[in-house]
Scaffold this active site. Structure first.
Site, PDB file in Angstrom:
ATOM      1  CG  PHE A 147     108.232-106.655   9.514  1.00 58.59           C
ATOM      2  CD1 PHE A 147     106.742-106.798   9.270  1.00 58.59           C
ATOM      3  CD2 PHE A 147     109.164-107.300   8.662  1.00 58.59           C
ATOM      4  CE1 PHE A 147     106.486-107.732   8.083  1.00 58.59           C
ATOM      5  CE2 PHE A 147     108.716-108.158   7.455  1.00 58.59           C
ATOM      6  CZ  PHE A 147     107.411-108.279   7.340  1.00 58.59           C
ATOM      7  CE  LYS A 148     104.136-106.282   4.953  1.00 60.99           C
ATOM      8  NZ  LYS A 148     103.572-106.690   6.186  1.00 60.99           N
TER       9      LYS A 148
END
Ligand SMILES: *Cc1c(COP(=O)(O)O)cnc(C)c1O
Length: 477
Positions: free
Chosen positions: A112-113
């Site tokens: 998700f980063k």
């Protein structure tokens, strides 16, 4: 300076206010605090209209009021950043009866980063505008490093140094960093824990002469731009679940480490998104779970688990939340941080207001609980969770899926953690990009747990490597 443009203040209150662009380039406020927006835009009037927007349109609507960029430029940056995602919904929602999973792992490093760091990489390049250079320094417990590198590799004017705890991140995560061919990238294994890496970063940032001379910048989750990019998918996920279920408000279950992801959810709630609960999921490193269920915030040793990106004791974004808990009073924040530094703990009795924040509930999961959640979810839905996302689903199940629907945030593709998945379901998950990485040559650097050694390395590297003019081809993407 333009009128009515939002400025940013330090949580500790003794630094001058900054514009969005300045806040992005500085990262940490000069007084050691974190930057927070002076006011929070209220979306009440717009939200109905927002529900039918695409991810890109929503990103513009959510982020625009927080920035000082011309709309055209912001749009270009957002478009370029989302362009590296392989799913047309960017963050698709998968539903299995009452289980709703918002997949945030369709970016270049499958975690998700990427949502925050693709944005930050393009934003840095835009703000530097070919006239200035910046040297980014970050500590990573796994996913941040590879996502940051993917966001800035080959970007003009930018070099990046990423510290990670040697032997404590997955082999694949390490390969995602050490196989990147661009000369502006250095991934450095430190002989210590993630907190040690973070302490080195803090120490180098507090060396004012070094910071100034080499134009240090941060990409860790303290950078406001990262929080900002993450607010978007809370809106997107809430709207998709509301559409699907007819619910008027939703809950989120969030696998938490540095408190960046869930803090973005908290911001979305403060903006007026109808969130009835933020379910904070930790692994066995449960300091935040203890805080939200008993008011006790006291650090202990970092324990390695199957979900290494959550193996964190001191959550770097937590001070932003404390700022709001303190009624936006920086003096109180300063006192609390002082107490925490001096005693290694903070008890909520010492804080104003009620002990427990009713918006949050917190659930820890040890490794066996995480494995069991992966197994059971696979058996009932045929869906494979990674061990971080599984902590979130576990927490959601503990809270009960009846009531307001829960959006479980899936933070990584399961193929990034083959050992845990294999243990749970008898085979690893696979992904073509990761298979391909196994063939590539690596570039490794190893340093002792020591800020001076890292400073020396950086100086040598900066003085011998020009910043890039173009990107190398990435053979696997
Ligand atoms: C970084 C990360 C987390 C924790 O997110 P925070 O913003 O640090 O709370 C959870 N899962 C994965 C896969 C991550 O990479």
């Amino acid at each position: 300076m333009k009128e009515n443009v939002l400025h940013y203040l330090s949580t500790r209150g003794t630094a001058p206010r900054q514009s969005f662009s300045e806040a992005v380039l500085t990262g940490l406020a000069p007084d050691g605090g974190l930057l927070v927006p002076e006011t929070i835009p209220d979306i009440a009037a717009d939200s109905r209209h927002w529900q039918s927007m695409s991810y890109r349109e929503l990103a513009m609507a959510v982020m625009r009021p927080f920035t000082d960029l011309p709309a055209r430029d912001l749009d270009d940056i957002v478009t370029a950043s989302l362009g590296k995602f392989t799913h047309s919904d960017i963050t698709p929602l998968r539903s299995f009866n009452d289980l709703h999973i918002l997949e945030l792992f369709h970016g270049p490093t499958l975690a998700f980063k990427d949502l925050a760091l693709q944005f930050l990489g393009n934003l840095f390049a835009y703000l530097l505008d070919g006239r200035r250079e910046i040297n980014l320094l970050a500590a990573t417990s796994g996913d941040t490093g590879s996502a940051a590198i993917a966001g800035v590799r080959g970007q003009p004017g930018i070099r990046i140094f990423v510290l990670y705890p040697a032997g404590r991140i997955s082999a694949l995560q390490e390969r995602q960093m050490t196989t990147v061919p661009d000369e502006n990238v250095a991934a450095i294994a430190i002989d210590g824990s993630f907190d040690d890496c973070q302490a080195i970063v803090k120490e180098l940032f507090s060396d004012a002469a070094f910071k100034q001379r080499y134009a240090l910048g941060a990409v860790n989750s303290i950078n406001w731009a990262r929080v900002l990019a993450q607010i978007v998918y809370y809106f997107y996920g809430a709207f998709r679940v509301m559409e699907r279920t007819g619910a008027k408000q939703v809950r989120f279950a969030v696998p938490t480490g540095n408190f960046g992801d869930i803090f973005a959810g908290y911001m979305a709630w403060r903006m007026g998104l109808p969130v009835s609960q933020l379910i904070l999921a930790t692994n066995a490193n449960d300091i935040l779970a203890r805080f939200f269920s008993s008011g006790d915030y006291s650090r202990s040793e970092v324990r390695p688990t199957l979900s290494p990106s959550m193996d964190i004791q001191i959550a770097s974004n937590f001070e932003r939340y404390l700022y709001y808990r303190a009624g936006e009073n920086p003096e109180t924040v300063r006192q609390w941080m002082q107490t925490f530094r001096n005693t290694g703990g903070l008890r909520l009795e010492a804080m104003e207001g009620s002990r427990i924040d009713p918006l949050f509930s917190a659930v820890p999961a040890d490794d066996p609980a995480i494995l069991k959640t992966i197994t059971q979810t696979y058996q009932t839905s045929g869906y494979i969770l990674d061990p971080h996302s599984a902590a979130g689903v576990h927490a959601a199940m503990q809270q009960g899926l009846d009531g307001d629907p829960v959006v479980c945030i899936a933070t990584a593709h399961p193929a990034k953690f083959p050992d845990a998945v294999d243990k749970a379901i008898g085979r690893p998950a696979v992904h073509d990009t990761l298979e391909c990485l196994k063939q590539l040559p690596t570039r490794e650097h190893k340093l002792p747990n020591n800020a001076d050694a890292v400073r020396d390395f950086m100086v040598r590297h900066i003085e011998s490597h020009h910043s890039p003019e173009s990107r190398q081809e990435m053979p696997c993407r």
